[in-house]
Write a protein that holds these residues in place. Structure first.
Motif, PDB file in Angstrom:
ATOM      1  N   SER A   1      -8.420   8.188  -4.125  1.00 26.01           N
ATOM      2  CA  SER A   1      -8.711   7.109  -5.074  1.00 26.01           C
ATOM      3  C   SER A   1      -7.549   6.907  -6.046  1.00 26.01           C
ATOM      4  O   SER A   1      -7.300   5.788  -6.481  1.00 26.01           O
TER       5      SER A   1
ATOM      6  N   ASP B   1      -5.566   3.470  -6.649  1.00 23.61           N
ATOM      7  CA  ASP B   1      -5.376   2.900  -7.980  1.00 23.61           C
ATOM      8  C   ASP B   1      -3.932   2.475  -8.223  1.00 23.61           C
ATOM      9  O   ASP B   1      -3.673   1.574  -9.014  1.00 23.61           O
TER      10      ASP B   1
ATOM     11  N   THR C   1     -14.399  -5.309   1.620  1.00 22.79           N
ATOM     12  CA  THR C   1     -14.337  -5.222   0.159  1.00 22.79           C
ATOM     13  C   THR C   1     -14.530  -3.798  -0.361  1.00 22.79           C
ATOM     14  O   THR C   1     -14.662  -3.595  -1.563  1.00 22.79           O
TER      15      THR C   1
ATOM     16  N   SER D   1     -12.581  -1.266  -0.749  1.00 22.15           N
ATOM     17  CA  SER D   1     -11.576  -0.737  -1.679  1.00 22.15           C
ATOM     18  C   SER D   1     -11.504  -1.538  -2.967  1.00 22.15           C
ATOM     19  O   SER D   1     -11.088  -1.030  -3.996  1.00 22.15           O
ATOM     20  N   LYS D   2     -11.849  -2.782  -2.900  1.00 18.06           N
ATOM     21  CA  LYS D   2     -11.874  -3.580  -4.134  1.00 18.06           C
ATOM     22  C   LYS D   2     -12.963  -4.624  -4.052  1.00 18.06           C
ATOM     23  O   LYS D   2     -12.867  -5.575  -3.285  1.00 18.06           O
TER      24      LYS D   2
ATOM     25  N   TRP E   1      -7.256  -3.420   2.906  1.00 19.97           N
ATOM     26  CA  TRP E   1      -6.178  -3.101   1.967  1.00 19.97           C
ATOM     27  C   TRP E   1      -5.459  -4.350   1.469  1.00 19.97           C
ATOM     28  O   TRP E   1      -4.969  -4.380   0.349  1.00 19.97           O
TER      29      TRP E   1
ATOM     30  N   ALA F   1      -7.473  -5.493  -1.238  1.00 20.90           N
ATOM     31  CA  ALA F   1      -7.285  -4.671  -2.441  1.00 20.90           C
ATOM     32  C   ALA F   1      -5.905  -4.901  -3.046  1.00 20.90           C
ATOM     33  O   ALA F   1      -5.540  -4.254  -4.022  1.00 20.90           O
ATOM     34  N   ARG F   2      -5.141  -5.801  -2.453  1.00 16.45           N
ATOM     35  CA  ARG F   2      -3.779  -6.101  -2.898  1.00 16.45           C
ATOM     36  C   ARG F   2      -2.893  -4.868  -2.941  1.00 16.45           C
ATOM     37  O   ARG F   2      -2.105  -4.672  -3.877  1.00 16.45           O
TER      38      ARG F   2
END
Lengths: 319, 500, 345
Positions: B328, B332, B358, B360-361, B414, B417-418
């Motif tokens: 994680s 981040d 979605t 991961s974000k 990913w 999640a940018r």
């Protein structure tokens, strides 16, 4: 919205089965004993379901991510003792204080579970022992009757706004909040993902341990709430108050169709599961099943219900 | 002796085997080569009774046989040493060798452990290893376990009248060089007892061990020759086929990386795996890491995503020093990871595509913190369109997607999640040629958009074709660095020199 | 392709391999081996600690008391051990035990009815319990329902059946033979109940170590799919294991009826969790495949010594379960080989 709904629930047919089962049971009992289908009786059934449901809702959070919480009955009993003691001293503050104690015990279980990597079955059993000991010590093994002064604070539990017992509203509130948490918040999403595939969820950057601690805290927090409600209805607190409620609560979760291995199910299903459990219990008395045979019927219904509601397509190896 | 005749097999629409003919003679080692997805493993599994063919037949000594289970294959003298090891780690060596076969040592319901261990010792002697059959299997090294597997296969000898055929499915992939030599010596010595089918993606090994070689490509046998009459380049030519050219890896789209440095390692070390690794990753750069098993490259990639914490050295992401201890934290910092184990680490298979995209974000509301479900669906749909993911809908469970589409979902996760640094750990493993090309195309797209990529690929060819620069590792150290701009690409030989 | 150095040709001579040469065992693993004995060391340490704080612990009569208090938990835990080794769980302990105890109480000479079947009553009751175990297993594998839920239902059914046949009352056992199991101490040593428990330990040990079923239990717990690939009859083994468990709970019912001299539906109350705890504290993993009946013996003894010690040390009964909770966490945390378990449920 329909798309999002099926997103959450997975199979729609699977989700409908417990509801069909519940309606079928109500009709069956109603046919055999028409007095069951009166508004009063149904309200009593629902009021009785409320505490069971709240306990079961807590476990649902934990079961969703693949664990189990065996400490809820002890936590509920402890909180009944705490409320009974504190009501006379700090009035309304007794309620938030008790809830806080509940959350803390849950957080303790969660932290021990994720930090020491001990199976939840064992950790929550141990927590249960600790909490039960605390309840016995604090109450000196006696049940504590709440005096006249204290009872005034309990009117939000015992009242009947619009003729409907207020515990039903409280239960409905918990259900809505729980469904919201599970369907609309990251915590709920991550819990389901952890239950369905912990390794992948971890590798997606989700803070798995944090979700677990939250789930155990919620579970114990709701157990504390259930303890408070029970105390209110009985006007007394006791260290053994909720001792017979752990199993029915677990049963409610699995009968509703939440997978005991995690990842599939939810609070919405637990509402149905808890209602099924209550309807079966009350219904048996209505239909006139021998009081001594009731547990047999209950156990058999439990196995049958699970056999019908369980979604086998997602389980490869059944343990 | 054993003949595979006109065998075909398809999985979920993908033709894994297409009219395959193979013969295995007595006391010979038959080599089987081909790229991933060429159908080697499927063929092996058919021989081992794990799958049954859609069309075609198996003939043993001229008579047709149906192998409906591994047990039936065993009774016909066919044993297999699996790529993923099939020993139960919580049992002893002796128990594993005779698992399911205890009847011969059982009297009055009691298993005579002493007799069984004596027999196990006899099997182990055949492969000339000195392991106590009472040893727990989990205490053995990979190499020793491989020997136990071989001994287990050889135990068949005493249970069947038939001639023994032992299938070695990439047995060397987890072994060290010295252990490979020992394994090969054993196989050569055992040729008088049994025939072997040997699968490896290392052509030199195939040439060294086999008597005859079959080359497979896209589910077909495209070549068959004596081992003495061929060479590595020739085999390679046949495996790859004529239709592959530089454009396969979209080299014309390889632009120069930007100046900006996004990740930098200084003296990065993990005790027991690798030490003092330095590298610099620019924005939009594809950095390849080459090395054999045990070179430390797998651990290095896993360090960069927080699976294996570094023991010393410095890691900088966007100029900030970081220490990653759990995935994680890496996420981040904008790092993404496409794992080799797609089905366990890449996706939650039993959840819908949209949920995985979605994971991961999540799109959440700024005010309430709640998930915006309609936005989520919208996002998932846009990724499905953008990456050409073939799926009945965004609610479809990932379980039901093909390997290539699953991989695209992981990528979409990913990208959603940018992540601006992607670690691709064998991203084309198990994909067919078409899906591979799509992944290559995507890698170029990402690179153009300024996403930086660290790649550990299945083949050197892939590494050379895709990367801007290449790091070669051996025994836990970086042994060479290559610039791999178009027109200046190093050759495989250049890399190999520094790998072994 | 990742070519490697070409291995030497055939006649370079066969190197003699010994396991160390192959990487064999390494030092780190012998530490893990030691760790497997951690529960045993914990038992010794606990006994010494309690003995040091109150020397009466080591008195002959107290040790017999400890053994006696461990007899019923041991019998129950032995049954549970095999189930947990499979990676499953059996929550029906209390129900099955109640049926066993109630059936025995009603079929031997008692104050409730005219039956006096003597030892054949014991056989009948234990067979009935095996039958319930069979049902557990058969429903579990037949309908593919997790064992957790099947046995949860069976727990209710068991207690319900016991309640029903007794009509909610309690029946006293008047049969001297049954009572002697708990009361007689041959040669002034352990009561018969302890010998019965030790006999059960011996038999289950033989099953675990010396029979195919034992081997298959570990194989299934270690990897069900691989076990099936090796031709192991997974379903049959599971059913047999649940039957063995049921049988042992029935035996536990006999010992309970003998000890209390009566049968009632709640005779098993509280036994389930202490049973599972003893198994896990002994070092058997809930995930299956690791541990065994000797571990369970150690686990049961830890719990028995702990219980006895707390009484000897005068710890108030209220606090006892709290202390127990803490010590269980400590024991499991110390003995669990957690590095190996990536995911803990």
């Amino acid at each position: 919205m329909t798309a999002t709904k099926s997103l959450r629930a997975g199979g729609r047919v699977q989700a409908a089965i417990p509801i069909v089962l519940l309606i079928g049971l109500v009709i069956l009992i109603g046919v055999l004993q028409p007095s069951f289908l009166t508004a009063d009786t149904l309200l009593v059934v629902m009021a009785d379901t409320a505490t069971l449901f709240i306990l079961a809702a807590g476990i649902t959070f934990v079961v969703m991510l693949g664990g189990i919480d065996l400490s809820i009955q002890a936590v509920a009993s402890l909180s009944s003792v705490l409320v009974a003691i504190w009501l006379g001293r700090i009035g309304y503050w007794a309620f938030p204080a008790t809830l806080l104690v509940g959350f803390i015990t849950g957080a303790f279980s969660g932290v021990v579970h994720v930090r020491l990597r001990i199976p939840s079955f064992i950790v929550t059993l141990a927590t249960s022992g600790l909490v039960a000991a605390a309840a016995l010590l604090l109450s000196q093994e006696r049940s504590i009757t709440i005096g006249e002064a204290g009872r005034a604070y309990l009117s939000w539990i015992t009242g009947r706004p619009f003729g409907v017992p207020s515990v039903i509203f409280i239960g409905a509130l918990v259900a809505c909040a729980g469904i919201w948490l599970q369907c609309y918040t990251p915590f709920g999403r991550y819990s389901a993902a952890i239950g369905a595939g912990e390794a992948a969820t971890w590798a997606s950057g989700v803070k798995v341990n944090r979700q677990k601690v939250i789930a155990y805290s919620l579970s114990a927090g709701l157990a504390a709430l259930a303890g408070i409600l029970l105390t209110g209805r009985l006007s007394s607190g006791s260290p053994t108050l909720a001792n017979e409620l752990l199993l029915p609560a677990i049963a409610a979760v699995v009968v509703g169709g939440t997978s005991i291995t995690g990842g599939a199910g939810g609070i919405g299903r637990t509402v149905i599961g808890a209602l099924i459990i209550s309807v079966v219990r009350v219904g048996m008395t209505f239909v006139g099943v021998d009081i001594f045979a009731q547990q047999i019927v209950f156990g058999a219904v439990l196995i049958l219900a699970v056999a019908i509601t369980i979604d086998r397509t997602k389980i490869l190896i059944v343990k | 002796m054993l003949a595979v005749e006109h065998v075909s097999k398809a999985f979920a629409g993908v033709q894994a085997l297409d009219d395959v003919n193979v013969e295995i003679g007595a006391n010979e080692v038959v080599g089987l080569v081909g790229e991933n997805g060429a159908g080697k493993s499927t063929l092996m599994r058919i021989l081992a009774g794990v799958y049954s063919p859609d069309r075609g037949s198996l003939k043993l000594d001229g008579a047709q046989v149906l192998l409906k289970s591994p047990r039936e294959a065993n009774l016909n003298g066919i044993g297999i040493v699996f790529q993923e090891q099939s020993l139960l780690l919580n049992l002893t060596v002796g128990e594993n060798i005779y698992l399911g076969q205890e009847a011969e040592f059982t009297r009055l319901g009691l298993v005579n452990r002493r007799r069984m261990n004596a027999a196990a010792r006899r099997q182990l002697a055949k492969v000339e290893v000195d392991i106590d059959p009472d040893t727990r299997t989990s205490e053995l090294s990979f190499a020793a376990r491989q020997m136990v597997e071989l001994a287990k296969a050889l135990a068949l000898e005493e249970r069947t009248e038939k001639h023994l055929i032992i299938l070695l499915d990439e047995p060397t992939s987890v072994l060290e060089q010295r252990d490979i030599e020992i394994l090969f010596a054993r196989v050569r010595a055992l040729k008088r007892r049994a025939s072997f089918v040997f699968v490896s993606h290392r052509l030199d090994e195939i040439l060294a061990l086999s008597d005859r070689i079959y080359v497979m490509k896209d589910g077909r046998v495209v070549g068959h020759m004596e081992a003495g009459s061929t060479t590595v380049p020739q085999l390679h030519q046949m495996m790859v086929g004529r239709d592959r050219h530089a454009e396969y890896y979209r080299e014309s789209r390889q632009g120069p990386p930007r100046e900006e440095i996004v990740m930098e390692a200084r003296d990065l070390s993990v005790t027991g795996a690798y030490r003092k690794v330095d590298f610099v990753l620019h924005r939009g750069e594809v950095l390849g890491i080459a090395g054999v098993v045990g070179s430390g490259r797998e651990e290095l990639t896993r360090t960069l995503f927080g699976f294996v914490p570094q023991s010393s050295g410095t890691l900088l992401i966007d100029g900030h020093e970081v220490r990653l201890t759990v995935p994680s934290q890496a996420a981040d910092h904008g790092v993404g990871y496409i794992p080799r184990e797609r089905r366990t680490e890449g996706l939650v298979l039993s959840l819908p595509l949209a949920v995985n995209v979605t994971l991961s974000k999540l799109p959440t509301s700024r005010i309430t913190g709640a998930i915006r479900l309609s936005r989520e669906i919208q996002l998932a749909k846009s990724w499905v369109d953008k990456l050409h993911i073939r799926t009945p809908g965004v609610e479809a469970l990932c379980l039901n997607l093909s390997g290539g589409n699953q991989q695209k979902v992981v990528l979409a996760k990913w990208m959603n999640a940018r992540a601006h640094i992607l670690i691709l750990d064998h991203p084309t493993r198990g994909l067919d040629v078409g899906a591979k090309e799509e992944v290559y195309e995507l890698i170029r797209d990402l690179s153009e958009e300024g996403v930086s990529i660290i790649l550990t690929a299945d083949t050197l060819e892939e590494t050379i074709g895709l990367c801007h620069s290449i790091l070669v590792m051996r025994d836990g150290k970086v042994t060479a660095r290559f610039d791999a701009s178009p027109g200046r690409k190093p050759s495989q030989v250049d890399l190999i020199q520094h790998m072994v | 392709m990742e070519p490697r150095k070409v291995p030497p040709s055939a006649d370079s001579g066969t190197p003699q391999i010994r396991s160390p040469e192959l990487g064999g065992r390494n030092a780190k693993l012998s530490l893990n081996r030691l760790k497997r004995y951690a529960p045993f060391f914990a038992l010794i340490a606990l006994s010494l600690l309690i003995g040091a704080m109150n020397p009466r612990f080591f008195e002959f009569n107290n040790l017999i008391r400890v053994a006696n208090s461990a007899s019923i938990p041991l019998v129950l835990s032995l049954g549970m051990t095999f189930v947990i080794l499979l990676g499953s769980i059996d929550l029906s302990v209390e129900g099955v035990l109640a049926i066993g105890a109630v059936l025995i109480s009603l079929l031997v000479r008692n104050n409730g009815n005219g039956f006096d079947l003597g030892w054949s009553a014991v056989v009948l009751a234990i067979l009935a319990c095996s039958g319930i175990g069979f049902l557990n297993g058969a429903i579990h594998v037949g309908l593919r329902i997790p064992s957790f839920m099947v046995t949860l239902g069976m727990w209710f059914i068991g207690v319900g059946v016991a309640t029903l046949i007794l009509g909610g009352s309690t029946v006293r056992v008047l049969d001297k033979g049954i009572r002697s199991i708990a009361l007689d101490r041959p040669m002034g040593f352990f009561p018969i109940a302890v010998w019965v428990a030790l006999g059960a330990l011996g038999i289950t040990w033989v099953i675990e170590r010396q029979t195919r079923i034992g081997r298959y239990i570990y194989a299934i717990g270690g990897g069900e799919d691989l076990a099936a690939l090796s031709g192991i009859p997974v379903k049959r083994v599971k059913i047999i294991v649940f039957m063995i468990a049921g049988t042992l709970y029935g035996l536990g019912g006999l010992l309970s009826a003998a000890q209390l001299g009566q049968g009632n539906a709640l005779i098993g109350s509280g036994r389930l969790f202490s049973t599972v705890t003893a198994v896990v504290v002994g070092g058997t993993a809930l995930t299956g495949g690791e541990g065994g009946v000797l571990n369970t013996l150690v686990g049961v003894m830890i719990m028995a010594v702990l219980g006895n010690g707390m009484v000897l040390l005068g710890i108030s009964p209220d606090v006892q379960q709290g202390v127990q909770g803490v010590l269980i966490i400590v024991a499991v945390a110390l003995s669990l080989d957690r590095a190996r378990l990536k995911i803990v449920k």
